[in-house]
Design an enzyme around this catalytic site. Structure first.
Site: not given
Length: 365
Positions: A143, A185, A218, A246
């Site tokens: 869509y 996680k 995290d 990174d």
């Protein structure tokens, strides 16, 4: 003396500056260590895309398969969508050649100030699963342009893929401090991450000398900022490993320092070596690019090709140049790309005697 055939793809932006710098250093090292390196250049990248509508030649993978290693600069341009530049060159190479390990060292270097206040040295390795996980092609959009437009992306984790990454990471940890941290996680991603945890734990049970810690990604990101020197080897999925590496390179002073190796550990296919940084079009052509990530990737390539002494010599040379204050602007120095390269070449010559008798340290990690 066998010849190592190396495919060189400078790519885009600063890749065209840092790759020649690194190749010049590799040629000097090869001369001193009696190595035969044969470089073949390919003009693939965004300019090639503008001319041909694709990032590399139709038979590009067949051409690369004839080489022992691939030396890549950087790929990316504002004129080419990232989906085209990445999925048209780097990812097909990683997957066709089963480069399922992406190895990324994170290490503080003398002469480069870390943004962290602590003085403890950082020396860790990130093992990123490189062929599946979150970077799958399963999904799509429907869509388009409508209020109900939807996009779906399916992560793919296989037992084979997780096992081989975990085994590789565990072997590395066993050769170092014996500490392996798995990024997960599983409290929020309820299918793939618990599966990852189970398979990693299954693999690491075969290495009694390795202690496994599973850490939510995290919290692990915070750990990399607050106490990175406590980490040894991290194993992570494709996306988590990409982001964490990174962050790790930034914590050591500059993403321009970070190398990486896309490895087919069995040697059935060529492996690929590249810096972590991008093409940096904002500084391209200005002589500001830091070639350390590319040179360090070259050292990792030499080690992979079976020349650890030559690899250690090259790493010692660029570390010496940094220690002597010859760094580029991003690490607090004033040198141009060519000036820093000249400093590394000088250090290679100055250190040649230390590596002539085979007694120098031989680890580029």
């Amino acid at each position: 003396m066998s010849t190592h055939k190396i495919a060189v793809i400078p790519g885009d932006g600063i890749g065209n500056e840092v790759v020649p710098a690194a190749v010049e250093c590799l040629e000097r090292i090869a001369e001193l260590h009696s190595l035969s390196l044969e470089f073949t250049y390919f003009d693939w990248g965004s300019e090639y895309y503008a001319k041909h509508g694709r990032m590399m030649a139709v038979d590009g993978l067949d051409q690369l398969a004839k080489h022992h290693a691939i030396f890549l600069g950087a790929v990316g341009s504002p004129e080419v969508p990232d989906t085209e530049s990445l999925w048209g060159l780097l990812i097909p190479i990683r997957r066709e050649f089963q480069q399922y390990i992406n190895l990324r060292p994170v290490k503080t270097l003398d002469g480069v100030a870390s943004p962290l206040a602590a003085k403890h040295p950082i020396d860790l390795l990130i093992v990123r699963e490189n062929n599946e996980g979150e970077y799958s092609e399963v999904g799509g959009r429907i869509y388009r342009g409508q209020p109900e437009e939807s996009a779906m992306q399916t992560s793919v984790f296989t037992r084979l893929g997780v096992l081989r990454a975990a085994h590789y990471a565990a072997r590395l940890a066993a050769s170092r401090r014996g500490q392996l941290t798995s990024a997960t996680k599983s409290n929020g991603i309820v299918h793939t991450m618990p599966f990852w945890d189970e398979v990693v734990a299954e693999a690491v049970r075969e290495y009694p000398e390795v202690t496994l810690t599973s850490e939510l990604v995290d919290a692990l990101a915070a750990h990399l900022v607050l106490k990175p020197w406590a980490l040894d080897v991290i194993v992570a999925s494709n996306l988590f490993g990409d982001i964490l590496s990174d962050l790790g390179s930034a914590a050591t002073g500059s993403i321009g320092l970070a190398p990486s190796a896309n490895l087919n550990p069995e040697g059935d296919y060529p492996s690929l070596f590249e810096p972590v940084h991008g093409s940096a079009p904002d500084i391209a052509g200005k002589g500001l690019a830091n070639p350390v990530g590319q040179i360090w990737s070259g050292a990792m390539m030499l080690e992979h090709l079976g020349h650890p002494e030559a690899a250690a010599h090259l790493q010692a040379a660029f570390e010496s140049a940094l220690r002597d204050g010859s760094g580029t602007r991003d690490v607090g120095g004033t040198s141009s790309t060519s000036e820093f390269t000249a400093a590394v070449l000088s250090a290679i010559s100055a250190l040649a005697g230390d590596y002539a008798d085979g007694t120098a340290a031989t680890s580029v990690r």
